[in-house]
Structure formats: structure tokens, C-alpha cells
Write an enzyme that holds these catalytic residues in place. Sequence first.
Site, PDB file in Angstrom:
ATOM      1  N   ASP A   1      31.278  15.702  16.327  1.00 43.45           N
ATOM      2  CA  ASP A   1      30.822  14.665  17.255  1.00 43.45           C
ATOM      3  C   ASP A   1      31.237  13.278  16.770  1.00 43.45           C
ATOM      4  O   ASP A   1      31.647  13.092  15.613  1.00 43.45           O
ATOM      5  CB  ASP A   1      29.287  14.763  17.325  1.00 43.45           C
ATOM      6  CG  ASP A   1      28.714  14.259  18.636  1.00 43.45           C
ATOM      7  OD1 ASP A   1      29.430  13.567  19.387  1.00 43.45           O
ATOM      8  OD2 ASP A   1      27.517  14.546  18.889  1.00 43.45           O
TER       9      ASP A   1
ATOM     10  N   ASP B   1      27.791  14.883  28.066  1.00 44.96           N
ATOM     11  CA  ASP B   1      26.378  15.118  27.757  1.00 44.96           C
ATOM     12  C   ASP B   1      25.599  15.406  29.033  1.00 44.96           C
ATOM     13  O   ASP B   1      24.435  15.806  28.968  1.00 44.96           O
ATOM     14  CB  ASP B   1      25.772  13.882  27.084  1.00 44.96           C
ATOM     15  CG  ASP B   1      25.996  13.916  25.578  1.00 44.96           C
ATOM     16  OD1 ASP B   1      26.471  14.940  25.070  1.00 44.96           O
ATOM     17  OD2 ASP B   1      25.692  12.909  24.921  1.00 44.96           O
TER      18      ASP B   1
HETATM   19  C1  DGJ Z   1      25.901  13.832  21.325  1.00 36.71           C
HETATM   20  C2  DGJ Z   1      26.449  15.140  21.813  1.00 36.71           C
HETATM   21  O1  DGJ Z   1      27.249  14.960  22.910  1.00 36.71           O
HETATM   22  C3  DGJ Z   1      25.285  16.075  22.083  1.00 36.71           C
HETATM   23  O2  DGJ Z   1      25.744  17.276  22.631  1.00 36.71           O
HETATM   24  C4  DGJ Z   1      24.551  16.316  20.809  1.00 36.71           C
HETATM   25  O3  DGJ Z   1      25.366  17.005  19.909  1.00 36.71           O
HETATM   26  C5  DGJ Z   1      24.093  14.998  20.225  1.00 36.71           C
HETATM   27  N1  DGJ Z   1      25.151  14.062  20.107  1.00 36.71           N
HETATM   28  C6  DGJ Z   1      23.468  15.218  18.860  1.00 36.71           C
HETATM   29  O4  DGJ Z   1      23.183  14.044  18.245  1.00 36.71           O
END
Ligand code: DGJ
Length: 734
Positions: free
Chosen positions: A479, A547
Site C-alpha cells: 500500500d 477503496d
Molecule cells: C488503504 C487501502 O486501500 C485499504 O484497502 C486498506 O489496506 C487500508 N489502506 C489499510 O490501512
Amino acid sequence: MPIKYHEISKTFHLYNNEISYIFKILKNNQLGHLYYAKAIRDKDNYDYLLETLSRGMSVCTFENDSSFSLDHIKQEYPIYGSGDMKHPTLDITLENGSHIVNFIYKEHEIIKGKPQLENLPTTYIEDNNEATTLKITLYDEVIETYLILSYTIYENRNVITRNTYIKNTGNQKITINKIMSMSLDLPDKDYEMIELRGAWARERHVKSRKLEHGIQSIYSLRGCSSNAFNPFIALKREHCDEYQGEVLGFSLVYSGNFLAQVEVDTYDVSRVSMGIHPHCFKWELDTNESFQTPEVIMVYNDKGLNAMSQTYHKLYQERLCKGKYRDLERPILINNWEATYFNFDEDKIVNIGKKAKELGIELFVLDDGWFGHRNDDHRGLGDWYPNLDKIPSGISGLSQKINDLGMKFGIWVELEMVNKDSDLYRKHPEYTLETPNRHSSNGRNQYVLDFSNDEVVQCIYNMISKVIKESHIDYIKWDMNRCMSEVYSSCHSSQGKVIHEYILGVYHLYDMLTTQFPNILFESCASGGARFDPGMLYYAPQCWTSDNTDAVERLKIQYGTSFVYPLFSMGSHVSASPNHQVRRNTPLETRANVAYFGTFGYELDVTKLSIEEQDIIKQQVEFMKEYRHLIQFGTFYRLKSPFEGNETIWMVVSKDKTQALVGYYRTLQEINVGYRRVNLLGLNKDYQYHVSLLNQDFYGDELMNVGLITSDSSSSDHNDEGDFVSRIYVLKAN
Ligand code: DGJ
């Protein structure tokens, strides 16, 4: 050989059965562009394409020849200062402060195959017969500097790739202020520019605008390719749509700050250029130093947007992604993020794993919160060792427990970041990108590590590779949750290098990890899809698309993403209802019907499902196992756009055309509307297909020319379906 050089006219012709790209050495020994579009036969001279009108007031190169002016001659790699009045592709400052350079033809070579770029992701070949490369060397004798323009044409794809390399062999230091990967002067401005625009949770919405005089551009200054704009544009003719018409695509294999722009001049010439964004970029070249730009992938098609996208899908799937997962069906995963957020312990994780296994799910992904003192987003980033309070067995023990259930195991990481409340920051505050004597802004309470410094990259590598070696890790979600600000690196004297060096550091870490752990499947992520780009796909063959897991929102996001990126690269999960981002309730079937068209997984607490929901999920998992090869390796067609109405329709057809799936989605219930059908694409006209749901047989030509009936009784006067309805039609040749 699909690249010819015609000695007398000094003309280069790159061609295959579908496309031609033609340019020549001009009489001032610079390069002039002649043609890029549908294939034309090879001839030894196309000089009639040179614009030789005499324009009285233009700056001319030669006395007594008012027809030779760089103001109106279309060029291959234009530079400002000697007649060309548009934005340049290259800008260099010399030691005397001058920006005037003159790169002229020196030599060229035509090579079978496609060389790789050092330290940068690129498309590749597996056999030298797949592509031919032309390298043109230009030289500026005053500064003794070489400029090499590389063009590769694939034999059986509508694709030309381009990149630029510069080397200073002189004694003076030169400073590159701007160096684009490519430039293309098109003869008119009758195009619409398509771009993929968005924001967090609203990534890659398809937008288009007509070209106008002046500059239209998209860009990123965020330190990642970004969710605001994707590093892709297409120029399409007015009548081009999904099914027909001329379109030119430009996609940059890069994950950092970029600029893609089209400048239309007063003669209606449209200059397309793409590359690293020049803002905050300054690269000094001392004697014998060089710089390599990233690669641009240009696709030409006269068969519409679907055909353009399919060319990108196939190329990126077959010749950009690397590693064993390139050719493998993706495991169906469960991710605990939306199920638990930071609030979990080992028992909770194992219980979710047990239930997921019962449902047929194959891979458990432990998301954020397993390391350091990471109980919320204020602390822990940078401390890549397990939090034993939460997970007493550590990652090695937990991964073993999940393996013992018969599932693969994966972890989330965010390797480029640090919280001030972390052991790493306390020990090495100098590892962050922070400007001396200035306030540092944060994003999600975190700071960006200086990946332009190899010591930092090695430190992170050592920490994370230890965890991987000690455990059984099959998957990593990488990420990146904030943009860059107050960028300054204490390890560089020239700050203009830092942002690009940072991206090279990210690529280097990916390279080390994917080389050392070739069996791990990487999924990239940046607050969802803020770094969904070809550079990332080279290392991580799938990317968390957004997300936003709401099925209705995902229709637009996945539809837009499919303009460039293949289905097998799109992370797509079924999440809880009401949805956590938009609070919308959608049927479990619809959530899966959207998520099937990607890598597929679940992101909800499966221990809290009713028996009925568990049965539905078991069937969904079975369905995906049966059809994922078709979905992830078939040919994808967009049939009806979510940006234009209430219905979205897309389909995927197997390579041998014996199977297809049609995804049909109706956002809001309608009442008493007309009888509807949709013309399918890509089937074999002579095959007879059995269509599930309708339980009838139709020939391919009927389905493609008459259409598939999508009307149902709910849209007449007895409303028995409601909003957010969807269906998957399975077509099988008899
Ligand atoms: C952002 C990501 O896009 C989410 O899926 C998740 O992993 C969160 N970060 C975790 O902090």
C-alpha cells in the site's frame, strides 16, 4: 523486417499489417514527422507529406528558403529556440545559461527484438521475432551530447513503444530541465481527448473533451501516478465509439509525477507529449553521465475503443506483467480490512480464516495492523515486525495456522512510509523526506521515507525480507497512503533528482523482493487505486482498484479502469451491506456480479453471515472457480457505459469463443419501459450458444446482430426486482 530505411529520401518507415509510422531526416538534419496511423504500403519517398508552404513571418532555418521553418514542419522530438514555437520535448540549460541546443542525425541502427531499460519497468518480448527496434542517435557537437530516440514496433500488435536516452560526453555540465519520453505532431486537431480522472474512492472515471487551441493536459505532482489523473490519454475521432473509428492511445510506464499534454498550435497541428513532469525535476549531467526516460506505449486502432483497450490488455497481460502469476488464475481471497479494521487478535483472524475456508476461499490476507504498535493509524509504520500482543504466534505462527486450514496466507505492508511514533523514526528521523527549517505536512498521520536514499531502501528490505523468510507468505499487498509534500532529501545535493530517484527506489525494492521471492503474488495499492499504472503492473500483476467497494460505484471505476488495464489486474471484492463507503444496500448477488470481473475476493466478516448468505457465497466461489480463467484471460468488451445511463453491460469471451459471460447491471428499477436488447460482440457467428437464464439457444450472428434480450417482467407493470439488480448470462457453444 517491419522497419525500413530509405537511403535516398532518408525516410524511416515502421510498419506491420495494421499500422505505419513514418518520419525522415530533414534537410537541417533534425527529424521531421510524416505519418502515424493505419498501415500504408512501403514506398521509398513520402516527401509530399512535408509541409513546404512558405509562411512569410515564420523564423526560417535557411536564408532564401522561407518554406523550411520549424514553426510549421512537424517534428519527431522538437526543441525550443530555433524556430519551433511550441512547448519543447527537451529543455537543457548549458553552463553559459543558454537553452539553445541542436541535436542532429548522426547514425541509426535497426535491431531485431527489444532492449530493456535499465532500472525501469518496460514491456518486453520473449522471442526476438516479436518486435523490431530502431535507435536513432542524434548529436549536439557544441555540448558533445548524444540523444538516442528508441522506437519498437511489435510484429503482431498495433503497438509502438518509445523512450529517450541522453548522454553527456563533453566537458561541461548540462542540466536537464525537461525530457519527455516522446512527442508526436499530428496534422490536425479533430480529436477528442479521453482521460481517466478521479479522486480517492472515485478513480478513473472516463471523461473526454474536444481539442482546442493551446494546451490541454493531465498530470501528477503528487509523487505517485495518482487517482486524480491516470498516466494515459487517448485521442479519438468524433465518430469513434466503442465499436468503430480511429483512436490513438498513449500510456506511460511510470508510477511517479507525469505530464501528458496535447498542444494545438495556430496551424491546427496537435503536439502530443508524455513523460516525467518537469516541475521540480532538474537532472545535472556531468561528463559521461546519462539519463533514461520511462517508456510510452502508443496504440493505434481504427476499430474503436474496445479494440484499443484489448490491445493494451493483451500487451500488459502478456508482455508487461512478470512472474509466475502472469499466466495463473488468481486465488480467491478474503481480506480482513473492512471486517475488523485495526481491531483484531489472532483468534479473530483464525476464526475468519476457518469460516472462509468452509466457503471455499483460497487465500487469507491480513491487512493493516499486524506490526509494531499499530493499533490505529497514528503509529507503527516503519516497524516491520509482528505485534505479539495481537498475534502471539507472530506472522510465522499465524501463517502456519492459516496454511494448516488449507489456505494460502498473505500480508499488507506500507513500506514507503513511517509514523513519528515508531522505532524506525526514533532511530532514524533523517530517513524521511522533510525540508530543513520547514513544517512537514502529514497524510493519514504518516510521513514519506526517503526512497531516493538506497540506505533507506536496504533497511526496509532487510526488515521485511526477514518476516517473509520466517513465515509462509504467498501474497503481499503493498500500500501507499499519502502523496508527497515538502520534498527534500538530505542525501542529494541536487533536489531536482529526488522525486524520480524515489520512484527508482520503489522499483528497486520491488525488484529485490520479486526476485528473491518469486512465488509471492504482489498486489499494489495506494489508498485504493492512486497508483494503478503500468509501472506497478510490471512488478505487481494486480492492483487494489479502489477503496470504494460499493457495487454501483465500482461499475464506473472498473469500466474506466478497463480502458487500459486488463481484468486480471483489477482487485475487486464483495464487501458488507450497507457498504462502508457510501452506506448503500445492494444485493449480495450484485456485489459478486460486479466483483467477478476482476481478481475476486471478499472483504467482510464472514463469521457474521447468515446460513443463507453463506450458501450464496459458497455458490459464488464455485462460480468464480469455474469461470475465472475465462474472465481473467478472455477478451473483454464494454457494451453499455455506466456514465451514459441506468444500465451497464459488459462481456468477456474465451479465446476459442466457445464460452462467454455477459454482465448486466441495472442501477435503478424502471417501470413500463421499452423492450430492450444488446448486441453482443466477439462471438463466433456460426456457433450455436446456449444462453443461461433465458435457457434458449441462439446462433452467434443472432446474438451479435439481433442482440441478447435483456428486458424482464420487473420493468413492465409488476415490479418484483427493485434497484441494483444484476445478472450474469453464461453462454456456452453447443
Ligand atoms: C488503504 C487501502 O486501500 C485499504 O484497502 C486498506 O489496506 C487500508 N489502506 C489499510 O490501512
